[in-house]
Design a protein around this motif. Structure first.
Motif, PDB file in Angstrom:
ATOM      1  N   ALA A  18       0.984  -1.224   0.134  1.00 43.24           N
ATOM      2  CA  ALA A  18       0.074   0.067   0.104  1.00 43.24           C
ATOM      3  C   ALA A  18       0.756   1.364   0.064  1.00 43.24           C
ATOM      4  O   ALA A  18       0.713   2.266  -0.788  1.00 43.24           O
ATOM      5  N   LYS A  19       2.004   1.400   0.809  1.00 46.56           N
ATOM      6  CA  LYS A  19       2.765   2.350   0.606  1.00 46.56           C
ATOM      7  C   LYS A  19       3.492   2.487  -0.600  1.00 46.56           C
ATOM      8  O   LYS A  19       3.873   3.726  -0.811  1.00 46.56           O
ATOM      9  N   LEU A  20       4.100   1.518  -1.043  1.00 42.12           N
ATOM     10  CA  LEU A  20       5.026   1.839  -2.432  1.00 42.12           C
ATOM     11  C   LEU A  20       3.802   1.943  -3.328  1.00 42.12           C
ATOM     12  O   LEU A  20       4.468   2.769  -4.282  1.00 42.12           O
ATOM     13  N   LYS A  21       2.808   1.625  -3.545  1.00 44.04           N
ATOM     14  CA  LYS A  21       1.719   2.246  -4.452  1.00 44.04           C
ATOM     15  C   LYS A  21       1.606   3.709  -4.246  1.00 44.04           C
ATOM     16  O   LYS A  21       1.452   4.375  -5.217  1.00 44.04           O
ATOM     17  N   ALA A  22       1.465   4.040  -3.105  1.00 45.57           N
ATOM     18  CA  ALA A  22       1.177   5.597  -2.572  1.00 45.57           C
ATOM     19  C   ALA A  22       2.410   6.245  -3.084  1.00 45.57           C
ATOM     20  O   ALA A  22       2.030   7.350  -3.768  1.00 45.57           O
ATOM     21  N   LEU A  23       3.627   5.894  -2.797  1.00 48.08           N
ATOM     22  CA  LEU A  23       4.739   6.402  -3.168  1.00 48.08           C
ATOM     23  C   LEU A  23       5.058   6.637  -4.521  1.00 48.08           C
ATOM     24  O   LEU A  23       5.169   7.969  -4.946  1.00 48.08           O
ATOM     25  N   GLU A  24       4.448   5.597  -5.376  1.00 50.95           N
ATOM     26  CA  GLU A  24       4.640   5.870  -6.720  1.00 50.95           C
ATOM     27  C   GLU A  24       3.649   6.718  -7.567  1.00 50.95           C
ATOM     28  O   GLU A  24       3.772   7.331  -8.318  1.00 50.95           O
ATOM     29  N   SER A  25       2.508   6.723  -7.163  1.00 51.36           N
ATOM     30  CA  SER A  25       1.473   7.542  -7.452  1.00 51.36           C
ATOM     31  C   SER A  25       1.557   9.084  -6.945  1.00 51.36           C
ATOM     32  O   SER A  25       1.357   9.960  -7.901  1.00 51.36           O
ATOM     33  N   ARG A  26       1.939   9.346  -5.856  1.00 45.77           N
ATOM     34  CA  ARG A  26       2.366  10.540  -5.326  1.00 45.77           C
ATOM     35  C   ARG A  26       3.418  11.346  -5.861  1.00 45.77           C
ATOM     36  O   ARG A  26       3.417  12.525  -5.971  1.00 45.77           O
ATOM     37  N   TYR A  27       4.416  10.639  -6.045  1.00 50.07           N
ATOM     38  CA  TYR A  27       5.732  11.110  -6.307  1.00 50.07           C
ATOM     39  C   TYR A  27       6.377  10.169  -7.896  1.00 50.07           C
ATOM     40  O   TYR A  27       7.201   9.555  -7.320  1.00 50.07           O
ATOM     41  N   PRO A  28       5.686  10.394  -8.827  1.00 50.47           N
ATOM     42  CA  PRO A  28       6.235   9.616  -9.762  1.00 50.47           C
ATOM     43  C   PRO A  28       7.432   9.812 -10.649  1.00 50.47           C
ATOM     44  O   PRO A  28       8.068   9.143 -11.304  1.00 50.47           O
ATOM     45  N   PHE A  29       7.946  11.153 -10.281  1.00 47.03           N
ATOM     46  CA  PHE A  29       9.270  11.619 -10.638  1.00 47.03           C
ATOM     47  C   PHE A  29      10.104  11.850  -9.612  1.00 47.03           C
ATOM     48  O   PHE A  29      11.177  12.506  -9.870  1.00 47.03           O
ATOM     49  N   GLY A  30      10.032  11.160  -8.267  1.00 48.80           N
ATOM     50  CA  GLY A  30      10.761  11.436  -7.247  1.00 48.80           C
ATOM     51  C   GLY A  30      11.929  10.583  -7.303  1.00 48.80           C
ATOM     52  O   GLY A  30      12.198   9.658  -8.118  1.00 48.80           O
ATOM     53  N   ARG A  31      12.679  10.855  -6.139  1.00 46.08           N
ATOM     54  CA  ARG A  31      14.079  10.161  -6.328  1.00 46.08           C
ATOM     55  C   ARG A  31      13.830   8.409  -5.956  1.00 46.08           C
ATOM     56  O   ARG A  31      14.767   7.482  -6.287  1.00 46.08           O
ATOM     57  N   TYR A  32      12.728   8.307  -5.279  1.00 44.84           N
ATOM     58  CA  TYR A  32      12.556   6.816  -4.934  1.00 44.84           C
ATOM     59  C   TYR A  32      11.495   6.247  -5.819  1.00 44.84           C
ATOM     60  O   TYR A  32      11.106   4.948  -5.560  1.00 44.84           O
ATOM     61  N   ALA A  33      11.129   6.613  -7.020  1.00 49.26           N
ATOM     62  CA  ALA A  33      10.147   6.243  -7.666  1.00 49.26           C
ATOM     63  C   ALA A  33      10.537   4.930  -8.495  1.00 49.26           C
ATOM     64  O   ALA A  33       9.607   3.707  -8.333  1.00 49.26           O
ATOM     65  N   ASP A  34      11.743   4.894  -9.063  1.00 48.24           N
ATOM     66  CA  ASP A  34      12.128   3.462  -9.457  1.00 48.24           C
ATOM     67  C   ASP A  34      12.344   2.436  -8.614  1.00 48.24           C
ATOM     68  O   ASP A  34      11.865   1.309  -8.740  1.00 48.24           O
TER      69      ASP A  34
END
Length: 338
Positions: free
Chosen positions: A51-67
């Motif tokens: 749940a947290k990884l999906k939220a991280l990818e959707s909220r910060y798609p171009f962030g440093r942790y997206a990949d």
């Protein structure tokens, strides 16, 4: 103990299914989301981590942790026993990041997911023979590991993938032998021979090659293809002299020849025999017609049967096509009213 384990797993699965979906705090920053997801992974809380990884990818798609979040989402789904979600996440990462330095990890997890897909709850606690199960997931896993080893031969995951490919290849070959044995018991000898030849041609260096040759020998013997049976037997003796089907140098069929006698013959221990087996190319209907013709011929009275001289003369007359006795009416109607 096995029953208790199964009951405990069933209760835990029902509890997890009935639990409410975790709500991720919307005020968490990118770093906080990633740190909490890492903590959930360390605590084996894979549902919360997902749940947290999906939220991280959707909220910060171009962030440093997206990949990195996309990669770890593959792992979280794999550990959470969600193979379809894991493979979907792996395919998505490969499609979006084909040049990523860690793309080999996505290939590896994709193959590992298919590798463990057949190992369900029952297989973990019950002695099931994996070579007798549907090989679809095993075949997918082999192909996915083959992609990894061919595209990234120097990957840190390549050695483990190669070892798993050896196991999968042996498993697939053994499955083909089980299918061939089934065809032998069903007297489908052509299909059995084809399966045995397929193993010999496509699964070299596996323990099942000798079994494939033995299946070919037995199938060809049942089909009375003596030359093919002899050549296959020579190869079996030369390469696998200690094969279980060879006893003192003689071939012993693995499947007993089928008993095609009727139930009456079996019940009376052969005292009341059924009709003998048909020769090649013969049918019961053809035999019945010939028997009726012979019975009708034998039923003709002796005074009405033609003598040997008359029969010979009639045959000669038919052979020479003598038409001198035909009338003009017969000629005009082309013999329709003879």
């Amino acid at each position: 103990m096995q029953v208790k384990h199964l009951l405990l797993i069933a209760i835990l699965a029902l509890t997890a299914a009935c639990s409410s979906k975790e709500v991720v705090d919307e005020n968490l920053s990118e770093v906080e989301l990633y740190q909490q997801a890492q903590a959930d992974l360390d605590n084996n809380s894979y549902t919360a981590a997902t749940a947290k990884l999906k939220a991280l990818e959707s909220r910060y798609p171009f962030g440093r942790y997206a990949d990195q979040a996309q990669l770890e989402l593959i792992y979280a789904n794999y550990k959470n026993s969600e193979p379809e979600a894991a493979k979907s996440a792996a395919e998505r990462f490969i499609r979006l990041h084909p040049q990523h330095p860690n793309v080999d990890y996505a290939y590896y997890l994709k193959g590992l997911t298919s590798f463990d897909q057949d190992v369900g709850l029952l297989a973990r606690f019950l002695p099931l023979d994996m070579t007798k199960r549907d090989p679809g997931a095993a075949r997918d896993s082999y192909n996915e590991f083959a992609q990894l080893t061919s595209r990234y031969p120097n990957s840190r995951y390549a050695p483990d993938a190669k070892q798993r490919m050896i196991y999968l290849r042996n498993l697939l070959a053994a499955y083909e032998i089980h299918v061939a044995d089934y065809y032998l018991t069903r007297q489908a000898y052509v299909a059995a021979a084809n399966r045995g030849r397929y193993v010999v041609e496509n699964f070299q260096e596996t323990p099942s090659v000798g079994d494939g040759l033995a299946v070919m020998v037995e199938s060809y013997q049942r089909l009375h293809l003596d030359e093919l049976a002899a050549s296959s037997l020579e190869v079996l003796k030369a390469n696998y002299p200690n094969h279980p089907s060879l006893v003192d140098g003689q071939f012993v069929p693995r499947v007993a020849e089928a008993d095609n006698r009727s139930w009456l013959s079996k019940a009376t221990l052969g005292l009341i025999e059924s009709r003998p087996p048909l020769p090649p190319g013969e049918t019961r209907a053809n035999q019945d017609v010939m028997k009726q013709f012979q019975d009708a011929k034998d039923a003709i009275p002796a005074d009405l049967k033609p003598t040997e001289g008359d029969a010979a003369q009639e045959e000669q007359h038919e052979a020479t096509g003598n038409n001198s006795d035909r009338s003009w009416f017969s000629y005009m109607t082309f013999g329709l009213f003879d």
